[in-house]
Scaffold this motif. Sequence first.
Motif: not given
Length: 138
Positions: A34-39, A44-53
């Motif tokens: 919908t917007s780059e900001e929302k994406v 960012e949430t996915i990266v934090k939740d799944h401890e992505v490196e």
Amino acid sequence: MRILGLDYGDRKIGVAVSDAFGWTAQGLEVIVRTSEEKVLKRLETIVKDHEVEAIVLGLPKNMNGTVGPRGEISISFAETLRQSLGLPVHLWDERLSTVSAERTLLEADVSRKKRRQVVDKMAATIILQTYLDYQSRR
């Protein structure tokens, strides 16, 4: 080390994540752009939740190996991800990943409506799995 796989499309972004050992890729979700900001906020949430490196972003190339306009958009998005999330972003050749995902779904007799809902997630899974397989052989 968990790795995030992305299939970056015009309207949707397929998302997959590796297991903690970096052996297998699992489809996670499809983000509607919908917007780059929302994406970026969702990623960012996915990266934090799944401890992505690290992130693997599909790079659409022409069949002759050159990078066209769609590939340039992905390269630009990769730089945005690096700056926004502060993670390494690896561009990975995604030629035919969506075709492969469609074929797999057709062979599994998945309805057209359901295919549309999951094809991007499955393409992200294929992109990430081919990257993981390549890394394990190195």
